[in-house]
Each structure stands twice: as structure tokens, then as C-alpha cells.
Enzyme design. Structure first.
Site, PDB file in Angstrom:
ATOM      1  N   ASP A  62      -5.108   3.252  -2.816  1.00  0.00           N
ATOM      2  CA  ASP A  62      -3.758   3.827  -2.747  1.00  0.00           C
ATOM      3  C   ASP A  62      -3.594   4.913  -3.804  1.00  0.00           C
ATOM      4  O   ASP A  62      -2.970   5.950  -3.556  1.00  0.00           O
ATOM      5  CB  ASP A  62      -2.708   2.740  -2.949  1.00  0.00           C
ATOM      6  N   ARG A 106     -15.519   6.472  -0.828  1.00  0.00           N
ATOM      7  CA  ARG A 106     -16.814   5.796  -1.003  1.00  0.00           C
ATOM      8  C   ARG A 106     -16.864   4.945  -2.275  1.00  0.00           C
ATOM      9  O   ARG A 106     -17.939   4.618  -2.766  1.00  0.00           O
ATOM     10  CB  ARG A 106     -17.933   6.838  -1.021  1.00  0.00           C
ATOM     11  N   ALA A 109       0.819  -1.211   0.000  1.00  0.00           N
ATOM     12  CA  ALA A 109       0.000   0.000   0.000  1.00  0.00           C
ATOM     13  C   ALA A 109       0.853   1.261   0.000  1.00  0.00           C
ATOM     14  O   ALA A 109       0.602   2.204  -0.760  1.00  0.00           O
ATOM     15  CB  ALA A 109      -0.930  -0.010   1.209  1.00  0.00           C
ATOM     16  N   TYR A 133       1.585 -14.178   2.398  1.00  0.00           N
ATOM     17  CA  TYR A 133       2.624 -15.028   2.980  1.00  0.00           C
ATOM     18  C   TYR A 133       3.697 -14.077   3.518  1.00  0.00           C
ATOM     19  O   TYR A 133       4.718 -13.847   2.886  1.00  0.00           O
ATOM     20  CB  TYR A 133       3.188 -15.990   1.932  1.00  0.00           C
TER      21      TYR A 133
END
Length: 324
Positions: A266, A235, A41, A112
Site C-alpha cells: 500500500d 517484486r 488497504a 472478522y
């Protein structure tokens, strides 16, 4: 030739875990080919800002492995400063995520990252990166979910940034596969006292309150009363709203054919911070944010389709336009 010590300092510093990303073209259980990239992110935001012409630094840890080399190489190729990134030589690997399309734009993600190099982030990694005095420190609620030390790092970073007069932007970015909402609330609420700009989706807003249950208007007012300057609510297809003590500003989403929703949040943050850095007003920040989010939605990948500054107007071109 400009040497590193003479380069202009970054406008934005961000930190967190960036992983190798394997993207399936069909259900994983059916096998088939996978595409290899990187994703995280915070680094998605960093790439978005760099493409829009901003100086940005990413801080994090990667393993001393080929995937870690891929992460650093990709970020550098996108113009992101990685001078404070750490290659972990203790045997911790670079984290990995797998994405698979399931229904239309619904995507399933498997992580992972337990015991990864990124989860070992410490205050000693991020605090020196703030010494150059960036204008903005950006972080997400993902990092505190990774480990105790990562949570300590997030709190140390926002505390140091606020003390230094650096604007702190926190994107809640709740991940239910990493922790429960109660654990998230316990870790994220202490960050609020050091946050200037809070970005959250509608369902994430209650995580910033001591007791959930308040409606949106009350939740926003309580967050603003805690010292946050701006609260921005994403939204999705309905656009976004920014709140300050002066009132609310709404902005509809750009209408595009959705291809891949991963990374849209992002991209939105990158656009909003870009507007902030350029000193435009809140309606213009929101418009840039929904525009960069539209680029992410209309292309595949977490960050690959993000626009450069001169591409922001492409959605205003007539359909079928060929730029020659």
C-alpha cells in the site's frame, strides 16, 4: 475560515473497507497484550497520499460503534476527507482483523469481517463522491471479494470514473482468505476494461487474464492490449518494474532493515500515485514508490511509519544521523 463547500476538491478518491486492527506482540494463543489501531488497504494508501501532501477522500462504511468512530477519527486526524463515509445504522459492526508475528517478518492475519458494515458498500455510497472530478480513482481487488454489492460497487465506480475521464488505478491485492483465485479472476477481469493503471505482484498478474499460464512478458502485453496504460509489478525485495507500450523500467528496492512487511504494498502504491500526481516520469514514480515502501518495511504498523513529503530523503542520510 474555509468552509467545506469552499475547500479544494480531492485529487484522489479511494473506497473500501477499513477495519479496527488488533496487533499481537506474540502468538495469539499465548495471550498477552494487543495494540489497537485501524487498517485497510485503501485507507493505508489514502493516509500515505495525505502525508505526501495530496488531497484524498476515502469512502466506505463503518459500524455505529466505537471501532467505527476510531476509524473515522484516525482518518480525519491524518488529513483524509471522510465526508462521504457512511456510518451504518442497521446493526452491522465495524470489521476487525488480528495480526500476529510468527517467524521474523512473517505475519499471520485473521479477519472478522463477514456481515460487516464495510461489506455492505453500494454504488450509492461511492458515485456521489466522484462528482467533484478527482484526478484519480483508486481501488483494490479486496473490495469485490467482500460481497455481491461490493463487487457491483467496484464495477460501477470504475465505469463512472472512466466515462468522466478520471484515471483509474487498480491494485489487485489478492487475499486468499477472502476468495479463490477463480472467483477473483471472474470478478476482477471486467474491471480491466476501465483501468488505466494496474498494479500487481508477480503472482497476482495471472488473475487478470482469461486463462492463466502465460509468462510475464506475454501477460503484460495482453493487459496493455486491453487498454491499460501502465502495468506496474511489485517484486518485494527485488524492487519493481513498470511497463507501458514504450517499454519497461526497472527500479531496485531500497536497502533497509526489515521490521514489518505488512502495508508495504500500500505504501508503494501511495508513492507511485504521488509521483503520478506530481507529473514526474515513470523512473521517478518508481523511485518514490520503493522509497515509501521502504519506510513501511522499516517500521511497525500498516501505515504509522509512512513518510511526509519532507521525509522522503531520510534514507539518503548517513547511518546514525541525528536531525537537530
Amino acid at each position: 475560515m474555509t468552509t467545506p463547500e469552499h475547500q479544494a476538491p480531492p485529487e484522489v478518491v479511494t473506497f473500501g473497507e477499513t477495519m479496527a486492527a488488533l496487533r499481537a506482540h506474540s502468538a495469539l494463543r499465548l495471550g498477552g497484550s494487543l495494540g489497537l489501531s485501524v487498517a485497510g488497504a485503501e485507507s493505508n494508501v489514502a493516509i500515505g497520499l495525505a502525508r505526501l501532501g495530496h488531497r484524498v477522500r476515502w469512502v466506505g462504511r463503518v459500524g455505529a460503534d466505537e471501532l467505527g468512530a476510531l476509524v473515522l477519527r484516525t482518518l480525519r486526524a491524518e488529513g483524509v476527507d471522510t465526508d462521504h463515509a457512511v456510518t451504518d445504522d442497521t446493526g452491522r459492526p465495524t470489521g476487525l482483523l488480528l495480526t500476529e508475528p510468527r517467524l521474523g517478518t512473517l505475519t499471520r492475519v485473521n479477519y472478522y469481517r463477514a456481515g460487516s458494515a464495510g461489506s455492505a458498500l453500494s454504488p450509492a455510497d461511492i458515485l456521489p463522491a466522484l462528482a467533484s472530478g478527482p484526478r484519480v480513482l483508486h481501488l483494490t481487488g479486496i473490495t469485490p471479494a467482500l460481497s455481491v454489492t461490493a463487487a457491483e460497487t467496484a464495477l460501477a465506480a470504475v465505469t463512472a470514473a472512466r466515462d468522466a475521464g478520471i484515471t483509474v488505478c487498480l491494485d489487485v491485492n489478492y487475499r486468499s482468505r477472502l476468495w479463490t483465485s477463480d472467483c477473483a479472476r471472474t470478478a476482477l477481469r471486467p474491471l480491466l476494461a476501465h483501468t488505466d493503471l494496474l498494479i500487481a505482484s508477480e503472482d497476482e498478474l495471472p488473475l487478470m487474464l482469461e486463462s492463466p499460464g502465460a509468462g510475464e512478458a506475454e501477460a503484460v502485453q495482453r493487459i496493455l492490449a486491453a487498454g491499460v496504460t501502465e502495468v506496474v509489478i511489485k517484486r518485494g525485495a527485488r524492487g519493481a518494474t513498470a511497463f507501458t507500450t514504450d517499454g519497461a523500467n526497472d527500479c531496485p528496492a531500497r536497502e533497509v532493515g526489515a521490521v514489518d512487511l505488512v502495508g508495504a504494498g500500500d505504501a508503494f502504491v501511495a508513492g507511485y500515485l504521488s509521483g503520478h500526481l506530481h507529473g514526474v516520469d515513470i523512473p521517478a514514480r518508481l523511485y518514490r514508490a520503493v522509497t515509501t515502501a521502504a519506510f513501511a518495511v522499516a517500521t511497525r504498523g500498516d501505515w504509522e511509519g509512512l513518510p511526509t513529503r519532507d521525509e522522503l530523503g531520510l534514507f539518503d542520510q548517513p547511518e546514525g544521523t541525528t536531525i537537530r
